[in-house]
Design a protein around this motif. Structure first.
Motif, PDB file in Angstrom:
ATOM      1  N   ARG A 274     -18.323  38.593   9.095  1.00  0.00           N
ATOM      2  CA  ARG A 274     -17.794  37.345   8.536  1.00  0.00           C
ATOM      3  C   ARG A 274     -16.422  37.066   9.143  1.00  0.00           C
ATOM      4  NH1 ARG A 274     -17.505  38.892   2.578  1.00  0.00           N
ATOM      5  NH2 ARG A 274     -16.250  36.975   2.520  1.00  0.00           N
ATOM      6  N   LYS A 275     -16.279  35.871   9.731  1.00  0.00           N
ATOM      7  CA  LYS A 275     -15.022  35.521  10.396  1.00  0.00           C
ATOM      8  C   LYS A 275     -14.223  34.468   9.633  1.00  0.00           C
ATOM      9  CE  LYS A 275     -16.340  34.566  14.642  1.00  0.00           C
ATOM     10  NZ  LYS A 275     -16.129  34.257  16.081  1.00  0.00           N
ATOM     11  N   GLU A 276     -14.464  34.348   8.337  1.00  0.00           N
ATOM     12  CA  GLU A 276     -13.741  33.332   7.573  1.00  0.00           C
ATOM     13  C   GLU A 276     -12.244  33.627   7.495  1.00  0.00           C
ATOM     14  OE1 GLU A 276     -16.216  35.156   6.347  1.00  0.00           O
ATOM     15  OE2 GLU A 276     -17.757  33.907   5.396  1.00  0.00           O
ATOM     16  N   VAL A 277     -11.455  32.571   7.468  1.00  0.00           N
ATOM     17  CA  VAL A 277     -10.027  32.666   7.176  1.00  0.00           C
ATOM     18  C   VAL A 277      -9.860  32.505   5.670  1.00  0.00           C
ATOM     19  CG1 VAL A 277      -7.776  31.579   7.488  1.00  0.00           C
ATOM     20  CG2 VAL A 277      -9.372  31.758   9.419  1.00  0.00           C
ATOM     21  N   THR A 278      -9.069  33.386   5.048  1.00  0.00           N
ATOM     22  CA  THR A 278      -8.919  33.358   3.594  1.00  0.00           C
ATOM     23  C   THR A 278      -7.498  32.974   3.193  1.00  0.00           C
ATOM     24  OG1 THR A 278      -8.285  35.697   3.419  1.00  0.00           O
ATOM     25  CG2 THR A 278     -10.650  35.189   3.382  1.00  0.00           C
ATOM     26  N   ALA A 279      -7.389  32.304   2.058  1.00  0.00           N
ATOM     27  CA  ALA A 279      -6.080  31.907   1.539  1.00  0.00           C
ATOM     28  C   ALA A 279      -5.211  33.123   1.247  1.00  0.00           C
ATOM     29  CB  ALA A 279      -6.261  31.063   0.276  1.00  0.00           C
ATOM     30  N   GLU A 280      -5.824  34.178   0.746  1.00  0.00           N
ATOM     31  CA  GLU A 280      -5.071  35.391   0.416  1.00  0.00           C
ATOM     32  C   GLU A 280      -4.395  35.972   1.648  1.00  0.00           C
ATOM     33  OE1 GLU A 280      -5.809  39.667  -1.854  1.00  0.00           O
ATOM     34  OE2 GLU A 280      -7.484  38.660  -0.863  1.00  0.00           O
ATOM     35  N   ALA A 281      -5.142  36.054   2.768  1.00  0.00           N
ATOM     36  CA  ALA A 281      -4.576  36.626   3.987  1.00  0.00           C
ATOM     37  C   ALA A 281      -3.465  35.742   4.545  1.00  0.00           C
ATOM     38  CB  ALA A 281      -5.675  36.816   5.023  1.00  0.00           C
ATOM     39  N   VAL A 282      -3.685  34.440   4.558  1.00  0.00           N
ATOM     40  CA  VAL A 282      -2.662  33.525   5.066  1.00  0.00           C
ATOM     41  C   VAL A 282      -1.383  33.649   4.244  1.00  0.00           C
ATOM     42  CG1 VAL A 282      -2.065  31.092   5.371  1.00  0.00           C
ATOM     43  CG2 VAL A 282      -4.326  31.920   6.073  1.00  0.00           C
ATOM     44  N   GLU A 283      -1.528  33.687   2.925  1.00  0.00           N
ATOM     45  CA  GLU A 283      -0.361  33.831   2.046  1.00  0.00           C
ATOM     46  C   GLU A 283       0.379  35.136   2.311  1.00  0.00           C
ATOM     47  OE1 GLU A 283       0.572  33.551  -2.732  1.00  0.00           O
ATOM     48  OE2 GLU A 283      -1.265  34.527  -2.079  1.00  0.00           O
ATOM     49  N   HIS A 284      -0.374  36.221   2.449  1.00  0.00           N
ATOM     50  CA  HIS A 284       0.246  37.531   2.671  1.00  0.00           C
ATOM     51  C   HIS A 284       1.005  37.561   3.999  1.00  0.00           C
ATOM     52  CE1 HIS A 284       0.763  41.860   3.116  1.00  0.00           C
ATOM     53  NE2 HIS A 284       0.194  41.755   4.307  1.00  0.00           N
ATOM     54  N   LEU A 285       0.393  37.064   5.062  1.00  0.00           N
ATOM     55  CA  LEU A 285       1.032  37.117   6.371  1.00  0.00           C
ATOM     56  C   LEU A 285       2.291  36.263   6.419  1.00  0.00           C
ATOM     57  CD1 LEU A 285      -2.135  36.985   8.658  1.00  0.00           C
ATOM     58  CD2 LEU A 285      -0.642  38.957   8.262  1.00  0.00           C
ATOM     59  N   ILE A 286       2.242  35.083   5.833  1.00  0.00           N
ATOM     60  CA  ILE A 286       3.428  34.218   5.827  1.00  0.00           C
ATOM     61  C   ILE A 286       4.548  34.847   5.004  1.00  0.00           C
ATOM     62  CG2 ILE A 286       4.335  31.997   5.048  1.00  0.00           C
ATOM     63  CD1 ILE A 286       1.659  30.750   5.875  1.00  0.00           C
ATOM     64  N   ALA A 287       4.209  35.404   3.842  1.00  0.00           N
ATOM     65  CA  ALA A 287       5.237  36.031   3.001  1.00  0.00           C
ATOM     66  C   ALA A 287       5.884  37.213   3.710  1.00  0.00           C
ATOM     67  CB  ALA A 287       4.616  36.466   1.678  1.00  0.00           C
ATOM     68  N   ALA A 288       5.075  38.040   4.374  1.00  0.00           N
ATOM     69  CA  ALA A 288       5.618  39.210   5.080  1.00  0.00           C
ATOM     70  C   ALA A 288       6.495  38.780   6.253  1.00  0.00           C
ATOM     71  CB  ALA A 288       4.478  40.100   5.561  1.00  0.00           C
ATOM     72  N   ALA A 289       6.093  37.717   6.950  1.00  0.00           N
ATOM     73  CA  ALA A 289       6.894  37.234   8.071  1.00  0.00           C
ATOM     74  C   ALA A 289       8.202  36.607   7.596  1.00  0.00           C
ATOM     75  CB  ALA A 289       6.084  36.212   8.876  1.00  0.00           C
ATOM     76  N   VAL A 290       8.148  35.848   6.511  1.00  0.00           N
ATOM     77  CA  VAL A 290       9.353  35.215   5.961  1.00  0.00           C
ATOM     78  C   VAL A 290      10.346  36.262   5.475  1.00  0.00           C
ATOM     79  CG1 VAL A 290      10.190  33.829   4.004  1.00  0.00           C
ATOM     80  CG2 VAL A 290       8.281  33.003   5.406  1.00  0.00           C
ATOM     81  N   ARG A 291       9.842  37.383   4.983  1.00  0.00           N
ATOM     82  CA  ARG A 291      10.757  38.452   4.548  1.00  0.00           C
ATOM     83  C   ARG A 291      11.606  38.939   5.716  1.00  0.00           C
ATOM     84  NH1 ARG A 291       9.630  44.481   1.937  1.00  0.00           N
ATOM     85  NH2 ARG A 291      11.705  44.653   0.991  1.00  0.00           N
ATOM     86  N   MET A 292      11.038  38.966   6.923  1.00  0.00           N
ATOM     87  CA  MET A 292      11.791  39.363   8.106  1.00  0.00           C
ATOM     88  C   MET A 292      12.635  38.221   8.657  1.00  0.00           C
ATOM     89  SD  MET A 292       9.088  41.684  10.298  1.00  0.00           S
ATOM     90  CE  MET A 292       7.698  40.540  10.202  1.00  0.00           C
ATOM     91  N   ILE A 293      12.061  37.012   8.672  1.00  0.00           N
ATOM     92  CA  ILE A 293      12.707  35.861   9.285  1.00  0.00           C
ATOM     93  C   ILE A 293      12.655  34.705   8.286  1.00  0.00           C
ATOM     94  CG2 ILE A 293      12.746  34.329  11.294  1.00  0.00           C
ATOM     95  CD1 ILE A 293      11.068  36.452  12.775  1.00  0.00           C
ATOM     96  N   PRO A 294      13.643  34.567   7.415  1.00  0.00           N
ATOM     97  CA  PRO A 294      13.583  33.561   6.334  1.00  0.00           C
ATOM     98  C   PRO A 294      13.384  32.132   6.813  1.00  0.00           C
ATOM     99  CG  PRO A 294      15.333  35.140   5.914  1.00  0.00           C
ATOM    100  CD  PRO A 294      14.829  35.435   7.292  1.00  0.00           C
ATOM    101  N   SER A 295      13.871  31.788   8.011  1.00  0.00           N
ATOM    102  CA  SER A 295      13.737  30.412   8.489  1.00  0.00           C
ATOM    103  C   SER A 295      12.290  30.008   8.731  1.00  0.00           C
ATOM    104  CB  SER A 295      14.543  30.221   9.779  1.00  0.00           C
ATOM    105  OG  SER A 295      14.070  31.078  10.806  1.00  0.00           O
ATOM    106  N   LEU A 296      11.371  30.979   8.747  1.00  0.00           N
ATOM    107  CA  LEU A 296       9.956  30.638   8.924  1.00  0.00           C
ATOM    108  C   LEU A 296       9.407  29.860   7.727  1.00  0.00           C
ATOM    109  CD1 LEU A 296       8.446  33.853  10.565  1.00  0.00           C
ATOM    110  CD2 LEU A 296       9.024  31.679  11.660  1.00  0.00           C
TER     111      LEU A 296
END
Length: 375
Positions: A274-296
């Motif tokens: 299954r190659k679906e994109v999920t809301a949970e994964a998108v939310e997690h990745l953005i939150a983890a990236a923003v923790r490193m780089i807040p301007s994201l």
């Protein structure tokens, strides 16, 4: 349709299969490549394009040596592909900044790479006083310490796959796309080709480079325990200057592109094909990236996608010959297919042609002889 007299037929048209096909053709072999979709349509085209052997390794060993060798091959390989195809594959030595947030985390992080520094590999410490200037001043104040790996690099995986496919074709490889392989043709214990939707293809040697689909032939007399591992990636557009280096934490990575976009990745999910994109994964990745780089937080969302990596029980690739004479493997690269493409092409071609090469026994399919037929 039967094609007889071929030296090698390769099943799988990702970056591994195409790179190996080009390598073999360049050494005078007649080669056909069978791909169920189009070159790079699966994991290769979905990858972020990092080339990070050092940051991925916490211990020394055969796999680290393999990955380090492959990174070293990239500059010359990228130049050759450009000369042959006029495609710039986007190889850049950006370096990678590994961020730690808590004191206990950073102490463990620094200790886990001490062995690399003892071998003379480039691993630079970044303390709190140094971090305000990193990545154009965008780094979060939450980051307490970091390690910088200046030799880590990136490549554009979609351009790379186009380039290796074109290189293979220009060298005379018969690319047969949109055709699924059904089974290996094994007669009296010897693999003599592959059956496809369009008929059999006969060859003196066959290479399974089918990635997450490497176990497509359930009738093989040996287990091929490769399974799909879904990874999701988010693409954002940032304002201002592009990021100068890869930024990573234990939760996610941010890969810069010259056009000012960044890729956030990546998940590891056992969900079958299954190659679906999920809301949970998108939310997690953005939150983890923003923790490193807040301007994201103010970056523009562009897209998100998923790919299926070929995973093995021990996380190592499957390379070289097999107990079935004439059947070879170049699969199971998991998160490292882009990184390992040039060294895989070189070494598996050596094995096929009987050229002395490094010991590939740690990556042999024979290590799974006691495993279940399906993972």
């Amino acid at each position: 349709m039967t094609r007889s007299g071929l030296d090698v037929v390769i099943v799988g048209g990702g970056v591994i299969g195409c790179a190996l096909a080009a390598e073999l053709a360049g050494r005078g072999q007649s080669v056909a490549l069978v791909e169920r979709d189009k070159p790079g349509a699966e994991a290769s085209g979905a990858a972020a394009g990092m080339l990070p052997p050092q940051v991925e390794a916490r211990v020394s060993g055969p796999f680290f040596d393999l990955a380090l060798e492959s990174r070293g091959l990239y500059p010359a390989w990228a130049r050759r592909l450009f000369e042959e195809t006029d495609i710039d594959v986007g190889f850049r030595r950006t370096g990678l900044l590994y961020c730690g947030f808590e004191e206990t985390e950073t102490e463990s992080l620094f200790a886990s790479y001490a062995w690399q520094r003892s071998l003379g590999l480039a691993v630079e410490e970044r303390h709190l006083s140094d971090l305000s200037s990193e990545i154009e001043g965008r780094l979060s104040s939450e980051v307490r310490r970091a390690l910088f790996f200046p030799e880590e690099a990136v490549v554009d995986p979609r351009r790379l796959t186009r380039a290796v496919a074109l290189s293979a074709e220009q060298r005379g490889v018969r690319l047969q796309t949109g055709i699924a392989a059904l089974r290996f043709r094994i007669e009296n214990g010897v693999c003599r080709g592959v059956d496809t939707e369009s008929g059999p293809i006969e060859a003196h040697a066959v290479v399974d480079a089918a990635g997450a689909w490497a176990a497509f032939d359930s009738g093989l007399p040996l287990p091929v325990p490769v399974q799909p591992v879904r990874g999701q990636i988010v693409e954002l557009a940032i304002s201002g200057r592009p990021l100068s280096s890869i930024v990573r934490s234990a939760e996610a990575y941010v890969v810069p592109r010259p056009d000012g976009t960044v890729l956030l990745g990546s998940t590891e999910e056992l969900v079958g094909f299954r190659k679906e994109v999920t809301a949970e994964a998108v939310e997690h990745l953005i939150a983890a990236a923003v923790r490193m780089i807040p301007s994201l937080k103010s970056a523009r969302f562009l897209s998100a996608w998923a790919g299926l990596r070929p995973g093995t029980p021990d996380g190592l690739p499957v390379l070289g010959d097999s107990p079935v004479r004439g059947l070879y493997f170049a699969t199971g690269h998991f998160r490292n297919g882009i990184l390992l493409a040039p060294v895989t092409a070189k070494l598996v071609a050596d094995v096929l042609l009987g050229v002395p090469t490094r010991d590939l026994s740690p990556f042999s399919v024979a290590r799974f002889s006691g495993a279940l037929r399906a993972v």
